[in-house]
Design a protein around this motif. Structure first.
Motif, PDB file in Angstrom:
ATOM      1  N   ARG A  50      39.158  41.448  42.921  1.00 30.66           N
ATOM      2  CA  ARG A  50      38.427  42.640  43.362  1.00 30.66           C
ATOM      3  C   ARG A  50      37.335  42.266  44.354  1.00 30.66           C
ATOM      4  NH1 ARG A  50      38.357  46.288  37.737  1.00 30.66           N
ATOM      5  NH2 ARG A  50      40.586  45.943  37.323  1.00 30.66           N
ATOM      6  N   GLY A  51      36.639  41.165  44.099  1.00 29.93           N
ATOM      7  CA  GLY A  51      35.644  40.713  45.055  1.00 29.93           C
ATOM      8  C   GLY A  51      36.261  40.303  46.377  1.00 29.93           C
ATOM      9  N   TRP A  52      37.451  39.674  46.305  1.00 27.84           N
ATOM     10  CA  TRP A  52      38.129  39.244  47.530  1.00 27.84           C
ATOM     11  C   TRP A  52      38.545  40.441  48.378  1.00 27.84           C
ATOM     12  CZ3 TRP A  52      42.643  39.822  50.135  1.00 27.84           C
ATOM     13  CH2 TRP A  52      42.916  38.887  51.140  1.00 27.84           C
ATOM     14  N   TRP A  53      39.121  41.464  47.761  1.00 25.42           N
ATOM     15  CA  TRP A  53      39.557  42.630  48.531  1.00 25.42           C
ATOM     16  C   TRP A  53      38.357  43.389  49.106  1.00 25.42           C
ATOM     17  CZ3 TRP A  53      43.998  43.841  50.636  1.00 25.42           C
ATOM     18  CH2 TRP A  53      45.151  43.240  50.158  1.00 25.42           C
ATOM     19  N   ALA A  93      36.628  36.261  52.980  1.00 25.45           N
ATOM     20  CA  ALA A  93      36.606  37.045  51.731  1.00 25.45           C
ATOM     21  C   ALA A  93      36.524  36.158  50.496  1.00 25.45           C
ATOM     22  CB  ALA A  93      37.852  37.931  51.656  1.00 25.45           C
ATOM     23  N   VAL A  94      36.762  34.854  50.660  1.00 23.32           N
ATOM     24  CA  VAL A  94      36.636  33.922  49.531  1.00 23.32           C
ATOM     25  C   VAL A  94      35.205  33.930  48.985  1.00 23.32           C
ATOM     26  CG1 VAL A  94      36.640  31.454  48.944  1.00 23.32           C
ATOM     27  CG2 VAL A  94      38.539  32.444  50.250  1.00 23.32           C
ATOM     28  N   ALA A  97      34.474  36.923  46.838  1.00 23.76           N
ATOM     29  CA  ALA A  97      35.274  36.732  45.630  1.00 23.76           C
ATOM     30  C   ALA A  97      34.564  35.790  44.667  1.00 23.76           C
ATOM     31  CB  ALA A  97      36.651  36.172  45.995  1.00 23.76           C
ATOM     32  N   ALA A  98      34.004  34.711  45.201  1.00 28.04           N
ATOM     33  CA  ALA A  98      33.280  33.761  44.351  1.00 28.04           C
ATOM     34  C   ALA A  98      32.068  34.424  43.697  1.00 28.04           C
ATOM     35  CB  ALA A  98      32.854  32.553  45.175  1.00 28.04           C
ATOM     36  N   ALA A  99      31.348  35.248  44.472  1.00 27.76           N
ATOM     37  CA  ALA A  99      30.188  35.950  43.906  1.00 27.76           C
ATOM     38  C   ALA A  99      30.622  36.886  42.786  1.00 27.76           C
ATOM     39  CB  ALA A  99      29.466  36.721  45.014  1.00 27.76           C
ATOM     40  N   ALA A 100      31.719  37.611  42.996  1.00 29.18           N
ATOM     41  CA  ALA A 100      32.213  38.525  41.965  1.00 29.18           C
ATOM     42  C   ALA A 100      32.638  37.758  40.714  1.00 29.18           C
ATOM     43  CB  ALA A 100      33.382  39.343  42.516  1.00 29.18           C
ATOM     44  N   GLY A 101      33.290  36.621  40.908  1.00 27.34           N
ATOM     45  CA  GLY A 101      33.707  35.827  39.766  1.00 27.34           C
ATOM     46  C   GLY A 101      32.531  35.301  38.964  1.00 27.34           C
ATOM     47  N   LEU A 102      31.486  34.850  39.661  1.00 24.57           N
ATOM     48  CA  LEU A 102      30.289  34.373  38.951  1.00 24.57           C
ATOM     49  C   LEU A 102      29.620  35.510  38.177  1.00 24.57           C
ATOM     50  CD1 LEU A 102      28.816  32.086  41.756  1.00 24.57           C
ATOM     51  CD2 LEU A 102      29.653  31.316  39.519  1.00 24.57           C
ATOM     52  N   ALA A 103      29.567  36.682  38.803  1.00 20.12           N
ATOM     53  CA  ALA A 103      28.958  37.833  38.130  1.00 20.12           C
ATOM     54  C   ALA A 103      29.734  38.206  36.868  1.00 20.12           C
ATOM     55  CB  ALA A 103      28.881  39.023  39.082  1.00 20.12           C
ATOM     56  N   TRP A 104      31.063  38.197  36.955  1.00 20.57           N
ATOM     57  CA  TRP A 104      31.880  38.543  35.771  1.00 20.57           C
ATOM     58  C   TRP A 104      31.702  37.491  34.680  1.00 20.57           C
ATOM     59  CZ3 TRP A 104      35.715  36.430  32.809  1.00 20.57           C
ATOM     60  CH2 TRP A 104      36.427  37.312  31.978  1.00 20.57           C
ATOM     61  N   ILE A 123      23.396  35.562  47.227  1.00 18.24           N
ATOM     62  CA  ILE A 123      22.528  34.670  48.002  1.00 18.24           C
ATOM     63  C   ILE A 123      23.218  33.335  48.242  1.00 18.24           C
ATOM     64  CG2 ILE A 123      20.405  33.278  47.884  1.00 18.24           C
ATOM     65  CD1 ILE A 123      19.091  35.626  46.413  1.00 18.24           C
ATOM     66  N   VAL A 124      23.724  32.754  47.170  1.00 15.91           N
ATOM     67  CA  VAL A 124      24.328  31.423  47.265  1.00 15.91           C
ATOM     68  C   VAL A 124      25.588  31.448  48.120  1.00 15.91           C
ATOM     69  CG1 VAL A 124      25.370  29.540  45.947  1.00 15.91           C
ATOM     70  CG2 VAL A 124      23.348  30.734  45.057  1.00 15.91           C
ATOM     71  N   THR A 125      26.441  32.445  47.913  1.00 12.81           N
ATOM     72  CA  THR A 125      27.714  32.464  48.645  1.00 12.81           C
ATOM     73  C   THR A 125      27.525  32.816  50.116  1.00 12.81           C
ATOM     74  OG1 THR A 125      28.128  34.733  47.867  1.00 12.81           O
ATOM     75  CG2 THR A 125      29.100  32.925  46.594  1.00 12.81           C
ATOM     76  N   GLU A 126      26.551  33.663  50.433  1.00 14.56           N
ATOM     77  CA  GLU A 126      26.282  33.916  51.849  1.00 14.56           C
ATOM     78  C   GLU A 126      25.744  32.662  52.532  1.00 14.56           C
ATOM     79  OE1 GLU A 126      25.748  38.545  53.042  1.00 14.56           O
ATOM     80  OE2 GLU A 126      23.924  37.342  52.891  1.00 14.56           O
ATOM     81  N   TRP A 127      24.893  31.929  51.850  1.00 13.91           N
ATOM     82  CA  TRP A 127      24.395  30.680  52.416  1.00 13.91           C
ATOM     83  C   TRP A 127      25.550  29.704  52.637  1.00 13.91           C
ATOM     84  CZ3 TRP A 127      24.510  25.631  50.626  1.00 13.91           C
ATOM     85  CH2 TRP A 127      23.759  24.712  51.363  1.00 13.91           C
ATOM     86  N   LEU A 128      26.460  29.627  51.680  1.00 17.66           N
ATOM     87  CA  LEU A 128      27.617  28.755  51.846  1.00 17.66           C
ATOM     88  C   LEU A 128      28.474  29.195  53.026  1.00 17.66           C
ATOM     89  CD1 LEU A 128      28.688  28.243  48.121  1.00 17.66           C
ATOM     90  CD2 LEU A 128      27.819  26.486  49.679  1.00 17.66           C
ATOM     91  N   ARG A 129      28.677  30.500  53.156  1.00 20.91           N
ATOM     92  CA  ARG A 129      29.464  31.011  54.299  1.00 20.91           C
ATOM     93  C   ARG A 129      28.843  30.602  55.624  1.00 20.91           C
ATOM     94  NH1 ARG A 129      29.501  36.114  57.163  1.00 20.91           N
ATOM     95  NH2 ARG A 129      28.207  37.209  55.636  1.00 20.91           N
TER      96      ARG A 129
END
Length: 493
Positions: A50-53, A93-94, A97-104, A123-129
């Motif tokens: 769901r986060g990826w889509w 979109a990865v 997706a990672a942010a959504a997975g961590l939240a879940w 925050i973390v995933t945008e910095w990684l992107r």
């Protein structure tokens, strides 16, 4: 509609918050939908999907201008541009997706904790992107909040922290819809109050600097490198530069304004310098060649030159953060063999410069230079050991379509707010602008027009907290959000 289809639709809606639309409340609503979908995901795999889509929808719409860039690649069909947009979006979109997975994984079972963990993870995933594989920092979610007034928080928590604010506001909408009024109201009150306080305590820039003239010649990408248009292009730049006068002026031309190799061609320098008054100085984009031991050119730098009225070069900055496929071609032998060359013309790849530098401009202060795409990288635009008086962002947005230039401008505004420095942009086709240290656009030239801006250089403010600590601030904010998530879960038990 399936949950994945709804996630994709929410991602599309979230992109409407970016320029040119600026419908940032819809971005917040889209995050409320994403949180609702994550909350109801039956498994980690489902939450990741769901986060990826969601991310795929956001990127495929928000980055549609990349398709326009491919129309200037003569060796390949124009439809390949949309293939590039889709492929890039599949990869980007990865990170959502990672942010959504961590939240879940760490927030499920408690709505407030879910919101807090997603905000921290974003925050973390945008910095990684923005970091991995040279990084692609375009359109962080926080930039959608620039028109809202909440961007006043950027000097305290940075761009990635501002993205977390967007997630928190979306979470507040979700909590309101589920009648968790107390938590939702508290979230809204705290964020709005903090944003208002940030603007209230933001110092006004003091004083004005030298006279500047920003030149926008409206030279399209299709004509920029065409030898038949070389003289016409120079004529436009020269005409908009204006007549020399005794009043000192800092003349600002766009990225790659001249096709001449200024370090090697004194005649070309003299011709351009003849446009300057006795006390003027010009900053203009060009190319610096790199030669091998045999005397043949082997590479180039995308450079910014400082030129005085005597045709002397008073400084040079070489672009450090290059655009893959635009300024260099990864795996050149393979990709060249299938007809894919760089989107910018030329057989030489650009090399990277050393990073943020400050140029001393006698009579005009100190300029931090960020060429085009470099301005989008939060925390990497200023030499902290030699803080400039302003940032000059020469750019070529002529191949960015209708969506790219206003998005680029919005990100430049966010850099001004973060760093407490005015930003001046000069582009061939727009949007050129003078932005003050609080991110306000004082002067601008519309897309697709020729003209010049005469203005005084806005003053800077004292170094902001972000200017001192950089991206340590959003990471500290992420830790605070995680701590709050742990606290609310324990309280619930």
């Amino acid at each position: 509609m399936t949950s994945l289809g709804l996630a994709f639709l929410a991602g599309l809606v979230s992109a409407s918050g970016f320029a040119p639309f600026g419908l940032w409340p819809l971005t917040l609503a889209a995050f409320a939908v994403l949180l609702w979908l994550i909350e109801r995901a039956p498994s980690l795999r489902s939450a990741l999907a769901r986060g990826w889509w969601f991310g795929f929808g956001q990127f495929v719409l928000g980055l549609n201008w990349i398709a326009t860039a491919f129309t200037y690649q003569a060796a390949m069909p124009a439809w390949l541009g949309w293939v590039a947009v889709i492929l890039l979006s599949l990869y980007l979109a990865v990170f959502p997706a990672a942010a959504a997975g961590l939240a879940w994984r760490w927030g499920r079972g408690h709505r407030t904790a879910l919101v807090l963990v997603l905000a921290a993870a974003w925050i973390v995933t945008e910095w990684l992107r923005a970091t991995v594989f040279t990084g692609f920092a375009w359109n962080p979610v926080g930039v959608a909040l620039v028109p809202s007034g909440l961007a006043g928080l950027a000097p305290w928590i940075g761009t990635y922290g501002l993205s977390a604010i967007a997630v928190l506001l979306g979470g507040a909408l979700l909590l309101l819809s589920q009648r968790t009024f107390r938590t939702a109201a508290a979230t809204l009150i705290v964020i709005v109050a903090a944003g208002g306080l940030a603007w209230a305590v933001a110092p006004d820039p003091q004083g004005q600097g030298a006279a500047i003239r920003v030149v926008q010649p409206n030279i399209g990408q299709q004509n920029k490198w065409d030898p038949d248009f070389r003289e016409e292009n120079y004529r436009r730049l020269a005409g908009l530069t204006g007549r020399p006068s005794a009043t000192p002026r800092l003349i600002l031309w766009p990225e790659a304004a001249t096709p001449d190799f200024l370090s090697l061609q004194r005649g070309a320098r003299r011709r351009i310098a003849s446009l300057l008054g006795p006390n003027d100085l010009m900053l203009l984009g060009g190319v610096e060649l790199v030669f091998g031991p045999d005397g043949r050119s082997i590479a180039a730098y995308n450079s910014l030159f400082a030129l005085d009225p005597r045709a002397n070069l008073r400084g040079r900055y070489d672009k450090a953060h290059l655009v893959p496929y635009g300024e260099y071609l990864p795996m050149r032998p393979v990709l060249s063999a299938i007809g894919l060359s760089r989107l910018a013309p030329g057989d030489l790849d650009f090399w990277s410069g050393p990073g943020p530098q400050t140029l001393a401009l006698p009579g005009f202060g100190r300029a931090g230079i960020q060429i085009c795409y470099e301005i989008i990288f939060s925390g990497h635009v200023v030499d902290s050991a030699d803080r400039p008086d302003f940032i000059f962002n020469p750019s070529n947005d002529a191949w960015f379509g209708a969506w790219g230039p206003p998005q680029h401008l919005a990100q430049a505004r966010l850099r001004a707010i973060e760093e407490g420095l005015p930003v001046v942009r000069a582009t061939p086709t727009g949007i050129s602008a003078v932005i003050d240290a609080n991110g306000r656009i004082l002067h601008s030239l519309p897309l697709g027009t020729a003209g010049a801006i005469d203005a005084r250089l806005p003053g800077a403010v004292s170094p902001t907290l972000f200017a001192r600590l950089g991206n340590a601030l959003p990471f500290a904010f992420a830790l605070l959000l995680v701590a709050l998530a742990i606290a609310v879960r324990r309280k619930a038990r």
